[in-house]
Design a protein around this motif. Sequence first.
Motif, PDB file in Angstrom:
ATOM      1  N   PRO A   8       0.777  -1.237   0.000  1.00 47.38           N
ATOM      2  CA  PRO A   8       0.000   0.000   0.000  1.00 47.38           C
ATOM      3  C   PRO A   8       0.813   1.294   0.000  1.00 47.38           C
ATOM      4  O   PRO A   8       0.271   2.361  -0.250  1.00 47.38           O
ATOM      5  CB  PRO A   8      -0.797  -0.103   1.300  1.00 47.38           C
ATOM      6  N   LEU A   9       2.125   1.196   0.282  1.00 43.91           N
ATOM      7  CA  LEU A   9       2.925   2.403   0.451  1.00 43.91           C
ATOM      8  C   LEU A   9       4.360   2.152   0.027  1.00 43.91           C
ATOM      9  O   LEU A   9       4.931   1.108   0.327  1.00 43.91           O
ATOM     10  CB  LEU A   9       2.903   2.828   1.930  1.00 43.91           C
ATOM     11  N   ALA A  10       4.934   3.131  -0.669  1.00 43.42           N
ATOM     12  CA  ALA A  10       6.364   3.105  -1.011  1.00 43.42           C
ATOM     13  C   ALA A  10       6.957   4.434  -0.573  1.00 43.42           C
ATOM     14  O   ALA A  10       6.302   5.482  -0.651  1.00 43.42           O
ATOM     15  CB  ALA A  10       6.557   2.910  -2.509  1.00 43.42           C
ATOM     16  N   HIS A  57      14.355  14.942   2.126  1.00 41.19           N
ATOM     17  CA  HIS A  57      13.202  14.917   1.217  1.00 41.19           C
ATOM     18  C   HIS A  57      12.663  13.490   1.157  1.00 41.19           C
ATOM     19  O   HIS A  57      13.335  12.585   0.675  1.00 41.19           O
ATOM     20  CB  HIS A  57      13.657  15.383  -0.175  1.00 41.19           C
ATOM     21  N   HIS A  58      11.458  13.307   1.664  1.00 38.42           N
ATOM     22  CA  HIS A  58      10.755  12.023   1.543  1.00 38.42           C
ATOM     23  C   HIS A  58       9.732  12.144   0.419  1.00 38.42           C
ATOM     24  O   HIS A  58       9.022  13.151   0.330  1.00 38.42           O
ATOM     25  CB  HIS A  58       9.991  11.681   2.834  1.00 38.42           C
ATOM     26  N   ILE A  59       9.649  11.128  -0.401  1.00 42.52           N
ATOM     27  CA  ILE A  59       8.602  11.039  -1.415  1.00 42.52           C
ATOM     28  C   ILE A  59       7.813   9.776  -1.117  1.00 42.52           C
ATOM     29  O   ILE A  59       8.366   8.677  -1.060  1.00 42.52           O
ATOM     30  CB  ILE A  59       9.183  10.997  -2.841  1.00 42.52           C
ATOM     31  N   PHE A  60       6.519   9.948  -0.905  1.00 41.79           N
ATOM     32  CA  PHE A  60       5.624   8.851  -0.569  1.00 41.79           C
ATOM     33  C   PHE A  60       4.682   8.586  -1.735  1.00 41.79           C
ATOM     34  O   PHE A  60       4.165   9.523  -2.340  1.00 41.79           O
ATOM     35  CB  PHE A  60       4.773   9.210   0.652  1.00 41.79           C
ATOM     36  N   PHE A  61       4.461   7.315  -2.010  1.00 39.94           N
ATOM     37  CA  PHE A  61       3.452   6.894  -2.976  1.00 39.94           C
ATOM     38  C   PHE A  61       2.525   5.929  -2.254  1.00 39.94           C
ATOM     39  O   PHE A  61       2.979   4.944  -1.661  1.00 39.94           O
ATOM     40  CB  PHE A  61       4.085   6.187  -4.180  1.00 39.94           C
ATOM     41  N   MET A  73       3.383   7.687   8.666  1.00 40.65           N
ATOM     42  CA  MET A  73       4.814   7.470   8.431  1.00 40.65           C
ATOM     43  C   MET A  73       5.601   8.745   8.709  1.00 40.65           C
ATOM     44  O   MET A  73       6.688   8.695   9.305  1.00 40.65           O
ATOM     45  CB  MET A  73       5.060   6.976   7.005  1.00 40.65           C
ATOM     46  N   ILE A  74       5.074   9.892   8.308  1.00 45.50           N
ATOM     47  CA  ILE A  74       5.754  11.165   8.591  1.00 45.50           C
ATOM     48  C   ILE A  74       5.896  11.349  10.099  1.00 45.50           C
ATOM     49  O   ILE A  74       6.965  11.714  10.601  1.00 45.50           O
ATOM     50  CB  ILE A  74       4.997  12.344   7.946  1.00 45.50           C
ATOM     51  N   GLU A  75       4.828  11.070  10.820  1.00 44.97           N
ATOM     52  CA  GLU A  75       4.887  11.185  12.286  1.00 44.97           C
ATOM     53  C   GLU A  75       5.909  10.220  12.870  1.00 44.97           C
ATOM     54  O   GLU A  75       6.713  10.583  13.733  1.00 44.97           O
ATOM     55  CB  GLU A  75       3.509  10.930  12.887  1.00 44.97           C
ATOM     56  N   LEU A  76       5.901   8.984  12.401  1.00 40.21           N
ATOM     57  CA  LEU A  76       6.847   7.980  12.883  1.00 40.21           C
ATOM     58  C   LEU A  76       8.285   8.417  12.604  1.00 40.21           C
ATOM     59  O   LEU A  76       9.153   8.343  13.476  1.00 40.21           O
ATOM     60  CB  LEU A  76       6.557   6.634  12.218  1.00 40.21           C
ATOM     61  N   LYS A  77       8.540   8.866  11.389  1.00 41.51           N
ATOM     62  CA  LYS A  77       9.905   9.253  10.993  1.00 41.51           C
ATOM     63  C   LYS A  77      10.387  10.511  11.720  1.00 41.51           C
ATOM     64  O   LYS A  77      11.574  10.775  11.767  1.00 41.51           O
ATOM     65  CB  LYS A  77       9.984   9.477   9.480  1.00 41.51           C
ATOM     66  N   LEU A  93       3.169  -0.102   8.314  1.00 50.51           N
ATOM     67  CA  LEU A  93       2.714   0.960   7.418  1.00 50.51           C
ATOM     68  C   LEU A  93       3.071   0.670   5.967  1.00 50.51           C
ATOM     69  O   LEU A  93       2.329   1.030   5.056  1.00 50.51           O
ATOM     70  CB  LEU A  93       3.296   2.313   7.854  1.00 50.51           C
ATOM     71  N   LEU A  94       4.203   0.015   5.759  1.00 49.74           N
ATOM     72  CA  LEU A  94       4.602  -0.354   4.399  1.00 49.74           C
ATOM     73  C   LEU A  94       3.805  -1.538   3.862  1.00 49.74           C
ATOM     74  O   LEU A  94       3.862  -1.835   2.669  1.00 49.74           O
ATOM     75  CB  LEU A  94       6.104  -0.668   4.353  1.00 49.74           C
ATOM     76  N   GLY A  95       3.054  -2.200   4.747  1.00 44.10           N
ATOM     77  CA  GLY A  95       2.187  -3.288   4.308  1.00 44.10           C
ATOM     78  C   GLY A  95       2.724  -4.677   4.529  1.00 44.10           C
ATOM     79  O   GLY A  95       2.152  -5.650   4.033  1.00 44.10           O
TER      80      GLY A  95
END
Length: 114
Positions: A8-10, A57-61, A73-77, A93-95
Amino acid sequence: MMLDRAKPLAVFADGEGQFPEAVERYLRLFDRHVADGRFIRRDHFSPPIEGRSYTLHHIFFALPGEQWRIDEMIELKSSLSWSRDHERREGELLGYEDWMNDHFLDRFYAKPNV
């Protein structure tokens, strides 16, 4: 795996403006799916902190309907400490399934033989 809805998330991360060309090519492939509505993209920038002189710089998909994972994920990181529990939550979170997280954590946090 995301196209098959199995993941669900990359997440991609590097210093702002520092992604290698090979990663930029992957990002362009993901962006094609964003344009088609298959993925949602979100960029997040974390300013320099003690011990890190650059903007991260994080890029989330995420798959549509799974974008809540980005905020979590932003909160966790953003945590200033990192533990086995953080590692497990990141996997969730990454599935990844529980057994996959268990296997990784057992290996990553294994005590070396003395």
